[in-house]
Enzyme design. Structure first.
Site, PDB file in Angstrom:
ATOM      1  N   ARG A 108       0.844  -1.210   0.000  1.00 33.67           N
ATOM      2  CA  ARG A 108       0.000   0.000   0.000  1.00 33.67           C
ATOM      3  C   ARG A 108       0.877   1.258   0.000  1.00 33.67           C
ATOM      4  O   ARG A 108       0.472   2.326  -0.450  1.00 33.67           O
ATOM      5  CB  ARG A 108      -0.970   0.004   1.196  1.00 33.67           C
ATOM      6  N   TYR A 136     -17.284  14.211 -15.267  1.00 33.65           N
ATOM      7  CA  TYR A 136     -17.789  12.837 -15.137  1.00 33.65           C
ATOM      8  C   TYR A 136     -18.764  12.754 -13.950  1.00 33.65           C
ATOM      9  O   TYR A 136     -18.533  13.380 -12.907  1.00 33.65           O
ATOM     10  CB  TYR A 136     -16.581  11.909 -14.966  1.00 33.65           C
ATOM     11  N   ASP A 141      -8.320  16.565 -15.377  1.00 34.64           N
ATOM     12  CA  ASP A 141      -8.600  15.164 -15.705  1.00 34.64           C
ATOM     13  C   ASP A 141      -8.332  15.002 -17.205  1.00 34.64           C
ATOM     14  O   ASP A 141      -9.068  15.520 -18.036  1.00 34.64           O
ATOM     15  CB  ASP A 141     -10.061  14.845 -15.351  1.00 34.64           C
ATOM     16  N   LYS A 192      -9.135   3.590 -18.894  1.00 37.99           N
ATOM     17  CA  LYS A 192      -9.512   3.932 -20.262  1.00 37.99           C
ATOM     18  C   LYS A 192      -8.310   3.724 -21.203  1.00 37.99           C
ATOM     19  O   LYS A 192      -7.782   2.647 -21.262  1.00 37.99           O
ATOM     20  CB  LYS A 192     -10.064   5.367 -20.283  1.00 37.99           C
TER      21      LYS A 192
HETATM   22  N1  PLP Z   1     -12.667  10.685 -15.283  1.00 42.26           N
HETATM   23  C1  PLP Z   1     -13.311  10.462 -16.435  1.00 42.26           C
HETATM   24  C2  PLP Z   1     -13.233  11.501 -17.515  1.00 42.26           C
HETATM   25  C3  PLP Z   1     -14.047   9.303 -16.634  1.00 42.26           C
HETATM   26  O1  PLP Z   1     -14.683   9.105 -17.795  1.00 42.26           O
HETATM   27  C4  PLP Z   1     -14.099   8.344 -15.581  1.00 42.26           C
HETATM   28  C5  PLP Z   1     -14.865   7.100 -15.733  1.00 42.26           C
HETATM   29  O2  PLP Z   1     -15.570   6.911 -16.708  1.00 42.26           O
HETATM   30  C6  PLP Z   1     -13.423   8.611 -14.403  1.00 42.26           C
HETATM   31  C7  PLP Z   1     -12.711   9.788 -14.279  1.00 42.26           C
HETATM   32  C8  PLP Z   1     -13.450   7.646 -13.252  1.00 42.26           C
HETATM   33  O3  PLP Z   1     -12.578   6.591 -13.523  1.00 42.26           O
HETATM   34  P1  PLP Z   1     -12.724   5.133 -12.888  1.00 42.26           P
HETATM   35  O4  PLP Z   1     -13.971   4.541 -13.444  1.00 42.26           O
HETATM   36  O5  PLP Z   1     -11.475   4.441 -13.324  1.00 42.26           O
HETATM   37  O6  PLP Z   1     -12.810   5.290 -11.419  1.00 42.26           O
END
Ligand code: PLP
Length: 415
Positions: free
Chosen positions: A63, A116, A188, A213
């Site tokens: 961790r 998101y 992000d 992704k």
């Molecule tokens: N940021 C974006 C732009 C996303 O599309 C997503 C999930 O679809 C996330 C963050 C969250 O990621 P995770 O599903 O890996 O927790």
């Protein structure tokens, strides 16, 4: 003698995806080994206490750090251009660990109005329970962003292009507003990847990814990464990551390391396919609007070549008709898969109003442009004509079942 310091400053991005941040293995393994271990042994108590005191380098417990996750952190940080990275269990683990490391009760954060759905829920529902004030603002509007700043604003957070309808924000402008107010900007960068956008160059203090992704790209891992400067990443690792515990498993890191090697070729193919599909959708009579930063008249073009080096492979489009029409089209698809992720080899489609963005209250959802007939398509790596053929056959049901019946005032049904 080979130079193994892997200084990536002279390399092109395709080379960095393969060699950037890579450390030579002690046994000469080409591929970074998977250290699938929870803990690390100490030779004696003196060594154990020296590691805890920070007097001796070395691993303690996974961790707190693991050679495989460390390798991934270096590799993604090298791609983003930052000195340091922190691997997290999920993309949301990255968002929450990065944000909470810098916040305390009484602080204010400014969030882009199109993020998101789970980021929206985290900020709008959870943060406020702990006395953190949150405002959502249209960050494509610098004046509105400036006006929303407060003396207590500590962080600004944005996605660009913004999930799910691809609104593009000028990161350098928002970074300047943040820094003038002595706040940090977190971006992000999931939709773009560091190959198409490096927010560091526009002044972002930290970048987060859902590595679920494109970075991994194979749909078999849920994970996240934070990249930033040494002090900031050190603080995140020693507070929110260590004590809240959303760290990445070594096995997931190992899979992402494998995926990363092909990121450059995958992104090229994703982008080429997406442009072809976007042009097809644009001329379809049942489609009211197509949002794709690759169109010549999209506002994103202003930032192409500076902030952005490609349009990505996420397309949002609005159908003519109703909520039910949108769901019908998805249900009629045969090859394209209904799933709420993106960045995989498979083309994935989803209905934000009833899926990823269902956490938004209806008013906020509509204000963010997430209408009932908005559909998000993550264009995969299949042959573009096959993706288009599947869309064509599914959309053909609109004329038969959807719009015609609606014009007669019938309730649309399908099955
Ligand atoms: N940021 C974006 C732009 C996303 O599309 C997503 C999930 O679809 C996330 C963050 C969250 O990621 P995770 O599903 O890996 O927790």
């Amino acid at each position: 003698m080979r130079n193994n310091n892997n200084d990536n400053t002279q390399w092109q991005p395709a080379t960095v995806t393969i060699h950037g941040g890579k450390r030579p293995d002690v046994h000469g393994a080409l591929v970074a080994p998977l250290y699938q271990t929870a803990t690390f042994t100490f030779a004696n108590t003196e060594q154990g206490s020296a590691r805890f005191a920070g007097d001796e380098p070395g691993y303690i417990y996974s961790r707190l750090g693991n050679p495989t996750t460390d390798e991934l952190e270096r590799r993604v940080a090298a791609l983003e251009g930052y000195p340091a990275g922190a691997a997290t269990a999920t993309g949301m683990g990255a968002v929450s660990a990065a944000m909470l490391a810098f916040l305390q009760q009484g602080d204010h954060v400014l969030i882009s109005d199109a993020v998101y759905g789970c980021s929206y829920a985290l900020f709008s529902q959870l943060f406020i329970r702990f006395g953190i004030a949150v405002d959502f603002v249209d960050m494509a509007d610098p004046d509105a962003t400036q006006a929303a700043m407060r003396p207590t604003t500590r962080l600004l957070f944005l996605e660009s292009p913004a999930n799910p309808h691809l609104k593009v924000i000028d990161i350098a402008v928002i970074a300047a507003i943040a820094h003038q107010g002595k706040a940090r900007l977190i971006v992000d960068n999931t939709f773009m990847t560091p190959l198409l956008q490096q927010p560091l160059k526009q002044g972002a203090d930290l970048v987060i990814h859902s590595a679920t992704k494109y970075l991994n790209g194979h749909g078999d891992v849920v994970a996240g990464v934070i990249c930033g400067h040494d002090d900031d990443i050190g603080l995140i690792k020693s507070t929110t990551l260590k004590d809240m515990g959303a760290t990445m498993s070594p096995h997931d890191a190992w899979l992402i390391l494998r995926g990363l090697k092909t990121l450059d070729v995958r992104m090229q193919r994703h982008c080429e396919n997406a442009l072809e599909v976007a042009h097809y959708l644009q001329q379809h009579p049942q489609i009211a609007a197509v949002h794709y930063p690759g169109f010549a008249d999209h506002p994103a073009q202003r930032l192409m070549g500076t902030q952005m080096h490609g349009a990505g492979a996420v397309i949002a489009f609005e159908l003519k008709g109703t909520f039910d029409n949108a769901r019908m089209v998805l249900d009629k698809l045969q090859m394209i898969t209904i799933a709420v992720s993106l960045g995989d080899a498979e083309t994935l489609i989803q209905h934000p109003a009833s899926m990823t963005h269902s956490a938004y209250p209806q008013e906020a959802r509509l204000q963010a442009g997430i209408t009932d007939t908005l559909i998000r398509l993550s264009v995969g790596l299949e042959a573009a004509p096959d993706i288009i053929a599947d869309l064509e056959q599914a959309l053909s049901y609109m004329a038969v079942a959807g719009v015609d019946r609606k014009q007669k005032g019938d309730k649309v049904s399908y099955g």
